[in-house]
Motif scaffolding. Structure first.
Motif, short mmCIF file in Angstrom:
data_model
loop_
_atom_site.label_atom_id
_atom_site.label_comp_id
_atom_site.label_asym_id
_atom_site.label_seq_id
_atom_site.Cartn_x
_atom_site.Cartn_y
_atom_site.Cartn_z
N SER A 105 0.83 -1.21 0.00
CA SER A 105 0.00 0.00 0.00
C SER A 105 0.86 1.25 0.00
O SER A 105 0.57 2.21 -0.72
CB SER A 105 -0.91 0.01 1.23
N GLN A 106 1.93 1.23 0.77
CA GLN A 106 2.81 2.39 0.82
C GLN A 106 3.50 2.61 -0.52
O GLN A 106 3.59 3.74 -1.01
CB GLN A 106 3.86 2.20 1.92
N GLU A 107 3.97 1.53 -1.13
CA GLU A 107 4.63 1.64 -2.43
C GLU A 107 3.66 2.13 -3.51
O GLU A 107 4.03 2.93 -4.36
CB GLU A 107 5.25 0.30 -2.83
N MET A 108 2.42 1.66 -3.46
CA MET A 108 1.42 2.09 -4.42
C MET A 108 1.12 3.58 -4.25
O MET A 108 1.02 4.33 -5.22
CB MET A 108 0.13 1.28 -4.28
N SER A 109 1.00 4.01 -3.01
CA SER A 109 0.75 5.43 -2.74
C SER A 109 1.88 6.30 -3.26
O SER A 109 1.66 7.34 -3.89
CB SER A 109 0.57 5.68 -1.24
N GLU A 110 3.11 5.89 -3.01
CA GLU A 110 4.27 6.63 -3.49
C GLU A 110 4.28 6.69 -5.01
O GLU A 110 4.52 7.74 -5.60
CB GLU A 110 5.56 6.00 -2.97
N TRP A 111 4.02 5.57 -5.66
CA TRP A 111 4.01 5.51 -7.12
C TRP A 111 2.93 6.45 -7.67
O TRP A 111 3.17 7.20 -8.61
CB TRP A 111 3.79 4.09 -7.60
N LEU A 112 1.75 6.40 -7.09
CA LEU A 112 0.66 7.26 -7.56
C LEU A 112 1.01 8.73 -7.39
O LEU A 112 0.74 9.54 -8.28
CB LEU A 112 -0.64 6.94 -6.82
#
Length: 123
Positions: A105-112
């Protein structure tokens, strides 16, 4: 997944192939139909049903005929027990999925934030 299913659509999306049938193995009665329905639902939707009766009766009946179990047994499948968790793990493993983690979830948020939010502010 609410819709009226035509036979050719049921055949295309919910027919068990031999390698998939092996996943059902020696499961019996409501465990067999519960696993089989969740397996094909996951294959079609890339997620598990939110509740037991999200799956249309036509789909349950079509799968039940293939695995030679009465469709009525699906209603008896335990939706909250230990077995369903095990079944979900088996299905995810077969399709090469895993449960999400906090890190995901953290990686997805950063990517977005880096790739989507940044660009949308430019427009």
């Amino acid at each position: 997944m609410k819709r009226n299913w035509e036979l050719d659509e049921l055949i295309e999306h919910f027919t068990y192939l031999p390698n998939e049938m092996q996943q059902i193995g020696n499961k019996s009665s409501e465990t067999r139909i519960g696993f089989a329905v969740m397996f094909k639902f996951f294959q079609y939707e890339a997620r598990f049903p939110f509740h037991k009766f999200e799956v249309p009766k036509a789909v349950i009946s079509y799968i039940a005929k293939q695995i030679e179990v009465p469709a009525e047994l699906y209603a008896q499948y335990d939706w909250n027990g230990r077995m369903i968790k095990y079944h979900r793990a088996q299905i995810r493993e077969f399709f090469g999925f895993r449960e999400n983690t906090v890190q995901d979830s953290q990686e997805m948020s950063e990517w977005l934030c880096q790739h989507v939010l940044h660009r949308s502010q430019e427009w």
